[in-house]
Enzyme design. Structure first.
Site, PDB file in Angstrom:
ATOM      1  N   ASP A  16      39.100  -4.757  82.895  1.00  0.00           N
ATOM      2  CA  ASP A  16      37.721  -4.337  83.158  1.00  0.00           C
ATOM      3  C   ASP A  16      37.171  -3.564  81.955  1.00  0.00           C
ATOM      4  O   ASP A  16      37.839  -2.649  81.460  1.00  0.00           O
ATOM      5  CB  ASP A  16      37.711  -3.450  84.403  1.00  0.00           C
ATOM      6  CG  ASP A  16      36.316  -3.022  84.825  1.00  0.00           C
ATOM      7  OD1 ASP A  16      35.341  -3.456  84.197  1.00  0.00           O
ATOM      8  OD2 ASP A  16      36.217  -2.251  85.796  1.00  0.00           O
ATOM      9  N   HIS A  36      36.314  -7.093  87.128  1.00  0.00           N
ATOM     10  CA  HIS A  36      35.487  -6.067  87.763  1.00  0.00           C
ATOM     11  C   HIS A  36      34.830  -6.684  89.003  1.00  0.00           C
ATOM     12  O   HIS A  36      34.345  -7.799  88.973  1.00  0.00           O
ATOM     13  CB  HIS A  36      34.418  -5.607  86.771  1.00  0.00           C
ATOM     14  CG  HIS A  36      33.571  -4.483  87.257  1.00  0.00           C
ATOM     15  ND1 HIS A  36      33.859  -3.162  86.987  1.00  0.00           N
ATOM     16  CD2 HIS A  36      32.426  -4.474  87.977  1.00  0.00           C
ATOM     17  CE1 HIS A  36      32.927  -2.388  87.520  1.00  0.00           C
ATOM     18  NE2 HIS A  36      32.044  -3.163  88.134  1.00  0.00           N
ATOM     19  N   SER A  75      32.462   0.584  91.645  1.00  0.00           N
ATOM     20  CA  SER A  75      31.587   0.466  90.473  1.00  0.00           C
ATOM     21  C   SER A  75      30.525   1.570  90.481  1.00  0.00           C
ATOM     22  O   SER A  75      30.861   2.753  90.436  1.00  0.00           O
ATOM     23  CB  SER A  75      30.965  -0.932  90.451  1.00  0.00           C
ATOM     24  OG  SER A  75      30.329  -1.192  89.225  1.00  0.00           O
TER      25      SER A  75
END
Length: 775
Positions: free
Chosen positions: A687, A717, A423
């Site tokens: 996502d 995610h 991320s």
């Protein structure tokens, strides 16, 4: 089952059920059941051709024919999941509607919830079609006039979202994830109430959600509260909520279930400049200065994790850097040392740039250390909003260079170095490599980025449309995190007590209060549950344990407008934006920092209303269907999605800093991207950040840079933090380890096995099993 067959089957069953309940007399329940099947039929017939048109062009946006993945495909798959659940439910109703055990009210509530969800998904599909006509050919992100994207986001954020956080929560994910999401949603609304009480001083306990019982057993009420929280609470709330796993009790429990390692040390790197050789000429040296942005020079913390005790890891030089990290900071026993590993993994954690540390990610990092046989250095960079860009980048780059220079102390010879992150950490992996190339020092031998964020600008893409329904990554939360990282959020709201305690002190204090409130409210929960069941409790609850009505309950119980909740659809978005723009500056808690964003521009959109003005404004607005302008023109005649009854949040459109290539690497020029080492991306099909991965891989592929993209199905995610939850998350985490292993292998050893080997995926993959009934 293909899309057309599924739609035809659903329409046939809907018509059959509609005819049956229409013949059951004038009762209210039969009328509503007939109406909901009529609505399902209408939405399915309208949605099918739109989905077919997206599927017809989706292949133009794939990385390559072997990797059919992009936001258009994900949006179609999500809509198919909803249709599949409704088909399953329609069959159940048709088979059991005459049974005396048929739970009419329960099935009606579920059908109505999924009908609203299908309606909202149809709106997203129309938005995606509009993006097709607006974007440049082959591009997933909108590029053009800021006023156009402002109009898009202005209408997008007004769509109702609560239906996706209640009964329909997580329907698009694998079934093993859904109970976890339900637990998270209940915990979120609980934490939100406690946070609100602390923020406003209202006498409401964190356990009021449980003591009233309503949020735990009423998914619609819980969904409405979830929507209010994600739209209204600031980045400090999300920082506190995401950091709950950092408290000692929970982190200890997580580590008890993780792999035992010989070394787990938190190190404090002194803020002292040092020199590194240049790759072009090792005789030339370049000075690496300590981080300076915003707060001046200060130590950088890293965590060293190693499955085996290796040479150098017990040296006096390394021991002098150890920082106390509780009883688990050093798990080291005198025993024979293993030789230094030829490999080193440098890890950068995710958390939206605002939350979490290496401790949050330690459980799966320990597994990595065991499987890879290499020491891992995880960087604890400073977090926004207290330390906005470029502080985190400076610290990560400083720690990366220090680890490369002192790899012998870390138990590695440094022959192969991999940068890995998830991320926000994936974003920092790319930007650290770009900065290393700009300095002329050694770049890593490869990068493994899991679901990275490569475009931090507030813009539209088909996968980002999924942020409307994603419970873990909503658009409002994304924008708040990016705004904090860009310097648009300040930390001047904290009082002196909060500043003294620090974030983790606040979390520990609030958690203790939460457990106290839960203990005191246990009998009140039972009392409320009996009341909801139509029974009266046998004993009176002591006055000290009396139930308190939550802030959100009071809000939900406010009188409706003259037309009821349906009148909330009557929104004039243009008037709302004008009203919000004129009043936002008076609300410093909810508006962006003027100093950070600079002078107002036409694309600076503010949709905030004062609490006293919001209801009056809604009553004055004309119907959405009367507005011919904007994105509403993308809807066919007669189609009107449900509009949120909350004042729309502010989405900052224009902020020059997010276009900095060291903040949004997708926007970096070709000359910079050509300096990146081999890149391995592991993304999630569902996502909202999927298009970040696809477009970044396409750019690298267009520059003939080595890149692989693997897309895992039906996971949210952040799956690395859920690695032990189910078989699917374990497989996805193993895929990340495989990519890192490919980087750490000697040159040429793994190229033939791993180059461009995406997971098999059909363009129209089967929908997962219908979502279980959530209560």
């Amino acid at each position: 089952m293909d899309l057309r067959t599924m739609t035809q089957s659903l329409v046939t069953l809907a018509e059959d059920n509609m005819a049956f309940f229409s013949s059951q007399g004038p009762g209210e329940t039969a009328r509503r059941l007939s109406g909901v099947f009529s609505g399902i039929r209408e939405q399915a017939l309208g949605l099918e051709p739109a989905l077919a048109s997206l599927l017809g062009v989706a292949h133009n946006f794939d990385l390559d024919p072997e990797t059919p993945a992009n936001g258009y495909r994900s949006l179609v798959h999500t809509a198919r999941c909803c249709l599949a659940h409704l088909l399953h439910k329609a069959r159940y109703v048709a088979s059991n509607r005459r049974s005396i055990f048929f739970r009419t009210s329960h099935n009606l509530a579920e059908l109505e919830a999924y009908l609203v969800a299908l309606t909202q998904l149809r709106a997203l599909v129309y938005y995606a079609q509009h993006l097709l006509t607006t974007n440049r050919p082959g591009h997933l992100f909108f590029e053009g006039d800021d006023t156009v994207i402002a109009e898009f986001l202005r209408e997008y954020v007004t769509l109702h979202k609560g239906c996706f956080y209640g009964r329909c929560l997580g329907f698009q994910f694998t079934p093993a994830i859904r109970p976890f999401l339900q637990t998270i949603s209940i915990g979120l609304v609980s934490f939100g109430e406690h946070y609100k009480r602390k923020e406003t001083g209202i006498s409401v306990t964190a356990s009021s959600l449980f003591t009233s019982g309503r949020f735990a057993i009423d998914p619609e009420l819980r969904g409405a509260e979830f929507e209010r929280i994600i739209q209204n609470l600031d980045v400090h709330f999300w920082k506190a909520f995401w950091n709950i796993t950092e408290i000692e009790v929970l982190s200890s429990l997580a580590n008890m279930a993780s792999v035992n390692v010989k070394v787990s040390r938190l190190l404090s790197l002194p803020p002292e400049a040092f020199e590194m050789p240049m790759t072009s000429d090792p005789k030339l040296m370049v000075t690496i200065s300590p981080p300076l942005a915003h707060t001046g020079p200060g130590p950088v913390y890293v965590r060293l994790i190693s499955y085996d005790l290796r040479e150098g890891q017990d040296s006096e030089a390394l021991s002098s850097l150890i920082k106390s990290d509780g009883p688990r900071s050093l798990e080291l026993r005198p025993r024979q040392q293993a030789p230094r590993s030829p490999a080193l993994v440098i890890h950068i954690h995710g958390g939206g740039f605002v939350a979490q540390t290496s401790k949050s990610h330690e459980p799966y990092l320990k597994s990595w250390a065991q499987e890879l046989g290499a020491p891992i250095v995880s960087i604890d960079y400073s977090l926004a909003p207290e330390a906005p860009f470029p502080r985190a980048l400076e610290e990560c780059f400083f720690a990366y260079c220090w680890a490369v220079k002192h790899c012998a102390l870390l138990g590695s010879t440094g022959e192969r170095i991999c940068l890995a992150g998830d991320s926000a950490g994936g974003n920092l992996c790319f930007t650290v490599s770009l900065r290393a190339a700009a300095y002329g020092v050694r770049v890593p031998d490869g990068i493994m980025a899991a679901y990275p964020a490569t475009m931090l600008q507030s813009t539209a893409s088909p996968s980002r449309l999924l942020s409307l329904i994603d419970p873990l990554l909503p658009l409002s939360v994304l924008s708040k995190c990016v705004s904090a990282y860009a310097g648009g959020e300040t930390d001047d709201q904290s009082n002196s007590e909060e500043k003294a305690l620090g974030m983790m002190g606040l979390v520990r204090r609030d958690t203790a209060l939460l457990f106290r409130d839960l203990r005191l409210g246990a009998s009140s929960w039972l009392n409320s549950f009996l009341e909801l069941s139509g029974q009266k409790p046998h004993k009176n609850v002591p006055k000290t344990e009396s139930m308190r009505r939550s802030v959100s309950e009071a809000a939900l119980a406010q009188p409706e407008g003259p037309l009821g909740t349906d009148s909330l659809k009557n929104l004039n978005l243009h008037d709302l934006s004008l009203r919000g723009s004129s009043e936002s500056s008076d609300n410093p808690e909810l508006s962006m920092s003027a100093e950070a964003l600079g002078p107002s521009k036409p694309s600076d959109i503010n949709f905030l209303l004062g609490p006293e003005d919001s209801r009056q404004e809604m009553n004055e607005m004309s119907s959405l269907k009367d507005s011919p302008q904007g994105m509403n023109a993308a809807f066919p005649k007669g189609f009107y999605p449900k509009i949120s009854n909350l004042a729309s949040m502010q989405i900052p459109i224009y902020s020059p800093i997010v276009k900095n290539p060291f903040m949004s690497p997708l926007l970096a020029p070709d000359s910079m991207l050509q300096t990146l080492p081999p890149v391995h991306i592991v993304a999630c099909a569902l996502d909202p950040m999927l298009d970040d991965s696809v477009m970044f891989a396409r750019r690298l592929r267009g520059l003939d840079r080595p890149v692989t993209l693997r897309v895992v199905e039906d996971l949210p995610h952040g799956f690395l933090s859920l690695a032990s939850l189910c078989r699917e998350t374990r497989q996805a985490a193993a895929l990340c380890v495989e990519r890192i292993r490919a980087v750490l292998a000697p040159p040429g050893a793994a190229a033939s096995r791993h180059a461009r080997s995406p997971l098999p995926r059909s363009p129209e993959r089967p929908a997962p099993a219908p979502a279980p009934l959530l209560v």
